[in-house]
Design a protein around this motif. Structure first.
Motif, PDB file in Angstrom:
ATOM      1  N   VAL A 238       0.850  -1.189   0.000  1.00 21.72           N
ATOM      2  CA  VAL A 238       0.000   0.000   0.000  1.00 21.72           C
ATOM      3  C   VAL A 238       0.887   1.241   0.000  1.00 21.72           C
ATOM      4  CG1 VAL A 238      -1.799   1.264   1.232  1.00 21.72           C
ATOM      5  CG2 VAL A 238      -1.779  -1.248   1.270  1.00 21.72           C
ATOM      6  N   VAL A 239       0.727   2.096  -1.002  1.00 16.59           N
ATOM      7  CA  VAL A 239       1.499   3.338  -1.095  1.00 16.59           C
ATOM      8  C   VAL A 239       0.689   4.469  -0.476  1.00 16.59           C
ATOM      9  CG1 VAL A 239       2.615   4.997  -2.625  1.00 16.59           C
ATOM     10  CG2 VAL A 239       2.677   2.553  -3.172  1.00 16.59           C
ATOM     11  N   GLU A 240       1.244   5.093   0.539  1.00 16.93           N
ATOM     12  CA  GLU A 240       0.562   6.166   1.274  1.00 16.93           C
ATOM     13  C   GLU A 240       1.421   7.428   1.199  1.00 16.93           C
ATOM     14  OE1 GLU A 240      -0.194   7.264   5.971  1.00 16.93           O
ATOM     15  OE2 GLU A 240      -0.287   5.166   5.347  1.00 16.93           O
ATOM     16  N   ASN A 241       0.872   8.494   0.648  1.00 18.10           N
ATOM     17  CA  ASN A 241       1.588   9.768   0.558  1.00 18.10           C
ATOM     18  C   ASN A 241       1.353  10.596   1.809  1.00 18.10           C
ATOM     19  OD1 ASN A 241       0.620   9.068  -2.466  1.00 18.10           O
ATOM     20  ND2 ASN A 241       2.605  10.087  -2.515  1.00 18.10           N
ATOM     21  N   ARG A 242       2.452  10.988   2.444  1.00 16.78           N
ATOM     22  CA  ARG A 242       2.365  11.837   3.636  1.00 16.78           C
ATOM     23  C   ARG A 242       3.415  12.940   3.484  1.00 16.78           C
ATOM     24  NH1 ARG A 242       1.887   9.122   9.547  1.00 16.78           N
ATOM     25  NH2 ARG A 242       0.580   7.765   8.245  1.00 16.78           N
ATOM     26  N   SER A 243       3.086  13.938   2.663  1.00 15.12           N
ATOM     27  CA  SER A 243       4.054  14.983   2.344  1.00 15.12           C
ATOM     28  C   SER A 243       4.057  16.070   3.407  1.00 15.12           C
ATOM     29  CB  SER A 243       3.746  15.583   0.974  1.00 15.12           C
ATOM     30  OG  SER A 243       2.435  16.113   0.945  1.00 15.12           O
ATOM     31  N   GLY A 244       5.168  16.800   3.444  1.00  9.38           N
ATOM     32  CA  GLY A 244       5.289  17.908   4.378  1.00  9.38           C
ATOM     33  C   GLY A 244       6.664  17.969   4.997  1.00  9.38           C
ATOM     34  N   VAL A 245       7.133  19.192   5.254  1.00 12.09           N
ATOM     35  CA  VAL A 245       8.420  19.452   5.894  1.00 12.09           C
ATOM     36  C   VAL A 245       9.531  18.707   5.156  1.00 12.09           C
ATOM     37  CG1 VAL A 245       9.574  19.787   8.118  1.00 12.09           C
ATOM     38  CG2 VAL A 245       7.109  19.488   8.053  1.00 12.09           C
ATOM     39  N   THR A 246       9.548  18.870   3.844  1.00 12.56           N
ATOM     40  CA  THR A 246      10.553  18.244   2.958  1.00 12.56           C
ATOM     41  C   THR A 246      10.785  16.764   3.271  1.00 12.56           C
ATOM     42  OG1 THR A 246      12.408  18.970   4.347  1.00 12.56           O
ATOM     43  CG2 THR A 246      11.734  20.439   2.579  1.00 12.56           C
ATOM     44  N   GLY A 247       9.683  16.057   3.479  1.00 13.30           N
ATOM     45  CA  GLY A 247       9.760  14.616   3.696  1.00 13.30           C
ATOM     46  C   GLY A 247       9.874  14.182   5.135  1.00 13.30           C
ATOM     47  N   MET A 248      10.016  15.126   6.059  1.00 18.54           N
ATOM     48  CA  MET A 248      10.263  14.759   7.449  1.00 18.54           C
ATOM     49  C   MET A 248       9.023  14.251   8.184  1.00 18.54           C
ATOM     50  SD  MET A 248      13.335  14.703   8.287  1.00 18.54           S
ATOM     51  CE  MET A 248      14.778  15.013   7.278  1.00 18.54           C
ATOM     52  N   LEU A 249       7.828  14.649   7.749  1.00 17.13           N
ATOM     53  CA  LEU A 249       6.618  14.114   8.387  1.00 17.13           C
ATOM     54  C   LEU A 249       6.544  12.603   8.178  1.00 17.13           C
ATOM     55  CD1 LEU A 249       3.794  16.725   7.620  1.00 17.13           C
ATOM     56  CD2 LEU A 249       5.059  16.372   9.752  1.00 17.13           C
ATOM     57  N   ALA A 250       6.818  12.169   6.964  1.00 16.13           N
ATOM     58  CA  ALA A 250       6.805  10.733   6.672  1.00 16.13           C
ATOM     59  C   ALA A 250       7.945  10.025   7.385  1.00 16.13           C
ATOM     60  CB  ALA A 250       6.908  10.506   5.169  1.00 16.13           C
ATOM     61  N   ALA A 251       9.117  10.647   7.402  1.00 15.50           N
ATOM     62  CA  ALA A 251      10.274  10.031   8.067  1.00 15.50           C
ATOM     63  C   ALA A 251       9.993   9.819   9.551  1.00 15.50           C
ATOM     64  CB  ALA A 251      11.513  10.912   7.881  1.00 15.50           C
ATOM     65  N   GLU A 252       9.372  10.798  10.188  1.00 17.53           N
ATOM     66  CA  GLU A 252       9.057  10.657  11.611  1.00 17.53           C
ATOM     67  C   GLU A 252       8.019   9.563  11.828  1.00 17.53           C
ATOM     68  OE1 GLU A 252       7.861  13.419  15.463  1.00 17.53           O
ATOM     69  OE2 GLU A 252       7.403  14.145  13.448  1.00 17.53           O
ATOM     70  N   ALA A 253       7.023   9.494  10.950  1.00 12.86           N
ATOM     71  CA  ALA A 253       5.990   8.463  11.082  1.00 12.86           C
ATOM     72  C   ALA A 253       6.585   7.066  11.001  1.00 12.86           C
ATOM     73  CB  ALA A 253       4.921   8.650  10.005  1.00 12.86           C
ATOM     74  N   VAL A 254       7.515   6.872  10.078  1.00 11.04           N
ATOM     75  CA  VAL A 254       8.142   5.551   9.932  1.00 11.04           C
ATOM     76  C   VAL A 254       9.078   5.268  11.100  1.00 11.04           C
ATOM     77  CG1 VAL A 254       9.694   4.162   8.506  1.00 11.04           C
ATOM     78  CG2 VAL A 254       7.906   5.547   7.435  1.00 11.04           C
ATOM     79  N   ALA A 255       9.821   6.256  11.545  1.00 11.63           N
ATOM     80  CA  ALA A 255      10.739   6.058  12.673  1.00 11.63           C
ATOM     81  C   ALA A 255       9.984   5.647  13.933  1.00 11.63           C
ATOM     82  CB  ALA A 255      11.528   7.336  12.936  1.00 11.63           C
ATOM     83  N   ARG A 256       8.743   6.114  14.084  1.00 13.86           N
ATOM     84  CA  ARG A 256       7.945   5.796  15.271  1.00 13.86           C
ATOM     85  C   ARG A 256       7.098   4.533  15.092  1.00 13.86           C
ATOM     86  NH1 ARG A 256      11.300   9.025  16.894  1.00 13.86           N
ATOM     87  NH2 ARG A 256      10.889  11.252  17.199  1.00 13.86           N
ATOM     88  N   ALA A 257       7.097   3.962  13.895  1.00 13.13           N
ATOM     89  CA  ALA A 257       6.285   2.775  13.622  1.00 13.13           C
ATOM     90  C   ALA A 257       6.934   1.525  14.204  1.00 13.13           C
ATOM     91  CB  ALA A 257       6.105   2.614  12.113  1.00 13.13           C
ATOM     92  N   PRO A 258       6.159   0.462  14.411  1.00 16.96           N
ATOM     93  CA  PRO A 258       6.749  -0.810  14.877  1.00 16.96           C
ATOM     94  C   PRO A 258       7.805  -1.301  13.895  1.00 16.96           C
ATOM     95  CG  PRO A 258       4.352  -0.876  15.038  1.00 16.96           C
ATOM     96  CD  PRO A 258       4.688   0.368  14.278  1.00 16.96           C
ATOM     97  N   ASN A 259       8.894  -1.839  14.435  1.00 17.63           N
ATOM     98  CA  ASN A 259       9.989  -2.315  13.568  1.00 17.63           C
ATOM     99  C   ASN A 259       9.806  -3.791  13.229  1.00 17.63           C
ATOM    100  OD1 ASN A 259      10.536  -3.332  16.080  1.00 17.63           O
ATOM    101  ND2 ASN A 259      12.544  -2.372  16.291  1.00 17.63           N
ATOM    102  N   ASP A 260       8.620  -4.104  12.705  1.00 16.05           N
ATOM    103  CA  ASP A 260       8.276  -5.496  12.413  1.00 16.05           C
ATOM    104  C   ASP A 260       8.325  -5.823  10.929  1.00 16.05           C
ATOM    105  OD1 ASP A 260       6.130  -3.985  11.634  1.00 16.05           O
ATOM    106  OD2 ASP A 260       4.652  -4.985  12.902  1.00 16.05           O
TER     107      ASP A 260
END
Length: 339
Positions: A81-103
């Motif tokens: 599933v491709v989910e676009n989460r744009s904003g802050v030059t990509g950092m919103l998505a980066a933070e979301a993934v960094a906080r996601a379960p590492n499974d």
């Protein structure tokens, strides 16, 4: 005597058997705990995988994610599933993934500039990419094309530099915004060539291109969206900003070839996982992505936007991002670039 005094004390063999029983239960529990992650990795993937893209639909990271998704669905047997989460030059998505379960079910697809430039230009970065994310796979090396309005008197790279030096402050260049890869590339050009030109930041690459076509600005580093106008003759391609020539324009030299030996404005789009994601999952995903990047029909989708598919190992990708971050960080500090 109290009640305890009347109980029969267990013999030595009884006490030993009891202790052995406890040890057996403990060993079984430890074995089960140790094998659970391995079993989970062996079953991976058992549910849909998310690609969180740090930029809007139609952007080059989005193109990369959607180019890979069909092949990964076939290879892994699960939806991607491709989910676009744009904003802050990509950092919103980066933070979301960094906080996601590492499974192994959430991955970041983002631009090279987000990981190597924005971390130096933003006033606040919500994560530490080196600690909070794991490199999984490089996807494509993005080339920047130095283009000018075809109505300008300078017809090649050397003439551009000569004109800029003869008329300091007269030429204006556009960019998708302060701190963007094209902006930093032009500041790199200024630092290495000594030219004095004026920056006109826009809110995205498209409006910057429109003003170049309209004559408001005179040149810019293009991430690939202006190439149709180069072919149509409205814009002139002066040089390629990466370390080697583009297969789209094999006769156009690089900035390095034209005299600036240290110039490299390339960045690499890639895929990352939350820190701590099992190595076996990272390696499997890397292997499947590299297989897809080797397929001509996938590689051609990157070539069409002026990029080059770049299969490599997670370690190689991580080392490349660190090198890019170091050199871009140096130019950002030198030129005082802040978003």
């Amino acid at each position: 005597m109290n009640d305890i005094d009347h109980r029969k004390k267990p013999g030595a063999w009884t006490r030993l058997a009891h202790r052995l029983g406890q040890s057996t239960v403990l060993a079984a529990a430890l074995w089960a705990g140790a094998t659970a992650p391995a079993a989970a990795q062996a079953d991976w993937p058992a549910k849909p995988i998310r690609f969180i893209v740090g930029f809007p639909p139609g952007s080059s990271p989005d193109v990369a994610a959607r180019a890979l998704a069909p092949g990964l669905i076939q290879a892994l047997g699960q939806p991607v599933v491709v989910e676009n989460r744009s904003g802050v030059t990509g950092m919103l998505a980066a933070e979301a993934v960094a906080r996601a379960p590492n499974d192994g079910y959430t991955f970041l697809v983002t631009s090279g500039s987000s990981m190597s430039i924005s971390i130096h230009t933003l006033p606040r970065v919500p994560i530490n990419p080196e600690k909070d994310l794991m490199p999984v796979a490089a996807v494509a090396r993005i080339e920047l094309f130095l283009v000018s309005d075809a109505r300008q008197s300078f017809r090649n790279f050397q003439e551009l530099l000569a004109y800029a030096k003869a008329h300091p402050g007269k030429l204006t260049y556009g960019s998708p915004g302060t701190g963007s890869a094209p902006h930093v590339a032009t500041e790199m050009l200024r630092a290495q060539s000594g030219i004095n030109v004026v920056h006109a930041p826009y809110r995205g690459a498209s409006p910057a291109l429109q003003d170049l076509l309209g004559g408001t600005t005179q040149f810019l580093f293009d991430p690939g969206i202006a190439l149709e106008h180069v072919r149509g003759g409205r814009l002139r391609l002066l040089a390629v900003g990466s370390t080697k020539r583009s297969p789209l324009f094999p006769d156009t030299p690089t900035v390095r070839e034209l005299g600036l030996a240290d110039f490299d404005a390339g960045t690499t789009h890639g895929i990352y996982a939350p820190a701590g994601t099992p190595t076996a999952i990272v390696n499997r995903m890397n292997a499947e992505i590299n297989k897809l990047l080797a397929q001509p029909q996938v590689a051609q989708q990157f070539t069409a936007i002026g990029a080059e598919a770049t299969p490599m190992s997670p370690a190689q990708f991580g080392a490349l991002i660190q090198r890019d971050s170091a050199r871009y960080g140096a130019i950002v500090r030198e030129r005082g670039i802040k978003e």
